[in-house]
Design a protein around this motif. Structure first.
Motif, mmCIF file in Angstrom:
data_model
loop_
_atom_site.group_PDB
_atom_site.id
_atom_site.type_symbol
_atom_site.label_atom_id
_atom_site.label_comp_id
_atom_site.label_asym_id
_atom_site.label_seq_id
_atom_site.Cartn_x
_atom_site.Cartn_y
_atom_site.Cartn_z
ATOM 1 N N VAL A 145 35.911 38.612 62.641
ATOM 2 C CA VAL A 145 35.933 37.425 63.474
ATOM 3 C C VAL A 145 34.670 37.320 64.343
ATOM 4 O O VAL A 145 34.171 36.232 64.612
ATOM 5 C CB VAL A 145 37.243 37.439 64.306
ATOM 6 C CG1 VAL A 145 37.148 38.299 65.535
ATOM 7 C CG2 VAL A 145 37.687 36.054 64.659
ATOM 8 N N GLY B 98 43.154 33.931 69.238
ATOM 9 C CA GLY B 98 43.596 32.620 68.782
ATOM 10 C C GLY B 98 42.426 31.684 68.512
ATOM 11 O O GLY B 98 41.291 31.946 68.904
ATOM 12 N N VAL B 99 42.712 30.582 67.833
ATOM 13 C CA VAL B 99 41.683 29.611 67.447
ATOM 14 C C VAL B 99 40.994 29.014 68.681
ATOM 15 O O VAL B 99 39.782 28.869 68.727
ATOM 16 C CB VAL B 99 42.312 28.490 66.580
ATOM 17 C CG1 VAL B 99 41.303 27.398 66.285
ATOM 18 C CG2 VAL B 99 42.860 29.078 65.295
ATOM 19 N N GLN B 100 41.815 28.697 69.680
ATOM 20 C CA GLN B 100 41.262 28.116 70.911
ATOM 21 C C GLN B 100 40.248 29.041 71.561
ATOM 22 O O GLN B 100 39.192 28.620 72.003
ATOM 23 C CB GLN B 100 42.402 27.915 71.910
ATOM 24 C CG GLN B 100 42.944 26.516 71.951
ATOM 25 C CD GLN B 100 44.009 26.437 73.034
ATOM 26 O OE1 GLN B 100 44.960 27.231 73.044
ATOM 27 N NE2 GLN B 100 43.844 25.512 73.945
ATOM 28 N N LEU C 39 38.513 31.398 70.148
ATOM 29 C CA LEU C 39 37.305 31.500 69.333
ATOM 30 C C LEU C 39 36.405 30.290 69.530
ATOM 31 O O LEU C 39 35.190 30.406 69.621
ATOM 32 C CB LEU C 39 37.680 31.668 67.855
ATOM 33 C CG LEU C 39 38.377 32.987 67.519
ATOM 34 C CD1 LEU C 39 38.729 33.037 66.047
ATOM 35 C CD2 LEU C 39 37.507 34.183 67.888
ATOM 36 N N HIS C 40 37.025 29.130 69.632
ATOM 37 C CA HIS C 40 36.273 27.899 69.847
ATOM 38 C C HIS C 40 35.539 27.955 71.188
ATOM 39 O O HIS C 40 34.361 27.625 71.294
ATOM 40 C CB HIS C 40 37.220 26.691 69.805
ATOM 41 C CG HIS C 40 36.510 25.399 70.007
ATOM 42 N ND1 HIS C 40 35.725 24.824 69.027
ATOM 43 C CD2 HIS C 40 36.435 24.590 71.090
ATOM 44 C CE1 HIS C 40 35.202 23.715 69.506
ATOM 45 N NE2 HIS C 40 35.611 23.536 70.751
ATOM 46 N N ASP D 99 45.774 32.291 75.014
ATOM 47 C CA ASP D 99 46.083 32.008 73.610
ATOM 48 C C ASP D 99 46.470 33.252 72.814
ATOM 49 O O ASP D 99 47.009 33.138 71.739
ATOM 50 C CB ASP D 99 44.957 31.250 72.916
ATOM 51 C CG ASP D 99 43.625 31.920 73.040
ATOM 52 O OD1 ASP D 99 42.630 31.341 72.640
ATOM 53 O OD2 ASP D 99 43.577 33.058 73.554
#
Ligand SMILES: [Zn+2]
Length: 313
Positions: A266, A237-239, A241-242, A122
């Motif tokens: 972050v 990326g968001v993915q 981090l998730h 990502d």
């Protein structure tokens, strides 16, 4: 009149001597940890200079005119290669092989190169406003280029520096041999004590901020769960981090490591409300000064940084 003539002759003689003297011999290293290795092998022979200033990122730097001069006048230049220090590539062109150690290109190093950990790609989703210089693009190549974090490669680099300096000054063989021997025995001792220190920590999961530590972790048998980003200049990326948050919730990691140069918000966001320890890893040994022991001091400092967070000290 006679006096004036004499002094003119004297001045021109001094000038002639000054001009004929070569610039002072020195080793120039791109980044500090390479300077650590060079300082051990060149100890008592010639000084070592570092190009990347403390606090700067190895992933993006622009050479100043004074750096270019240093490279041109160096007795020996040591760097990883264009996939790490793309900022050096142009100024190295034309430098004689005898004066240049490009580590990623060494025959003994090539088989040891590890692939970059970009299974979860990502980071490739770079935000539109990100300024990406050439070195970032190169960096997304195949291999992890943080080669100074491998004690095996560190030793090979020491051997190569020894060989190149010996070629340039065979009259210093005794000192060069003694320096290499000292480096190798110190390194062996340090590896032993780090292995002891890590004995009870090998199964503890953790996340690192940027994907720099693979060589170190593989060599000493640590258990990283992943990294936030491949390049510290690029936000994860968001993915990603998730995924990290999920693993943290499932308690698969006891620590998250930031770096002295990079303390991104972050990390706080992802770990918010969790009982997770935060540590710091310095992949460049910023506060360590050059000496015959600086490379082993660097490895020991890094292992101490891992241990104190993983242990919960
Ligand atoms: Zn890096």
């Amino acid at each position: 009149m006679l006096l004036l003539k004499k002094s003119t002759i004297f001045t021109s003689a001094i000038l002639a001597i000054l001009i004929s003297l070569p610039a002072q011999a020195n080793v120039v290293a791109s980044i500090k940890p390479l300077g650590f290795i060079a300082a051990a092998i060149a100890d008592g022979i010639m000084p070592v200079e570092i190009l990347l200033p403390d606090g700067a990122s190895e992933h993006n730097y622009s050479l100043r005119p004074s750096d270019l001069k240093k490279i041109k006048n160096a007795t020996l230049v040591i760097w990883i290669g264009p996939k790490m220090e793309n900022f050096m590539a142009k100024s190295i062109t034309g430098l004689h092989d005898k004066k240049n150690i490009e580590i990623a290109n060494m025959q003994e190093v090539k088989p040891l190169l590890l692939k970059e950990n970009n299974l979860h790609n990502d980071e490739a989703l770079v935000p539109e406003n990100a300024t990406i210089n050439d070195s970032h693009q190169y960096y997304h190549g195949n291999f992890n280029m943080h080669l100074w974090l491998s004690p095996i490669i560190g030793r090979l680099v020491a051997i190569e520096i020894h060989e190149k300096l010996l070629e340039l000054m065979p009259e210093r063989k005794n000192k060069l041999d003694a320096n290499l021997q000292y480096f190798e025995s110190k390194l062996a001792n340090t590896n032993e004590s780090i292995n002891t220190q890590f004995k009870s920590l090998r199964n503890k999961g953790y996340f690192v901020f940027h994907d720099a530590y693979t060589y170190f972790e593989k060599y000493y048998g640590l258990s990283p769960r992943g990294h936030f980003t491949i390049n510290p200049e690029i936000q994860p990326g968001v993915q990603r981090l998730h995924q990290i948050r999920t693993q943290l919730v499932e308690q698969k990691a006891v620590c998250v490591f930031a770096e002295p140069q990079f303390r991104p918000a972050v990390i706080n966001v992802v770990t918010h409300g969790m009982q997770i320890r935060k540590g710091t890893l310095d992949p460049l040994g910023t506060n360590i000064s050059l000496s015959p022991d600086s490379y082993v001091n660097f490895l020991s400092q890094l292992s101490g940084q891992y241990a104190s967070c993983l242990n919960g000290e």
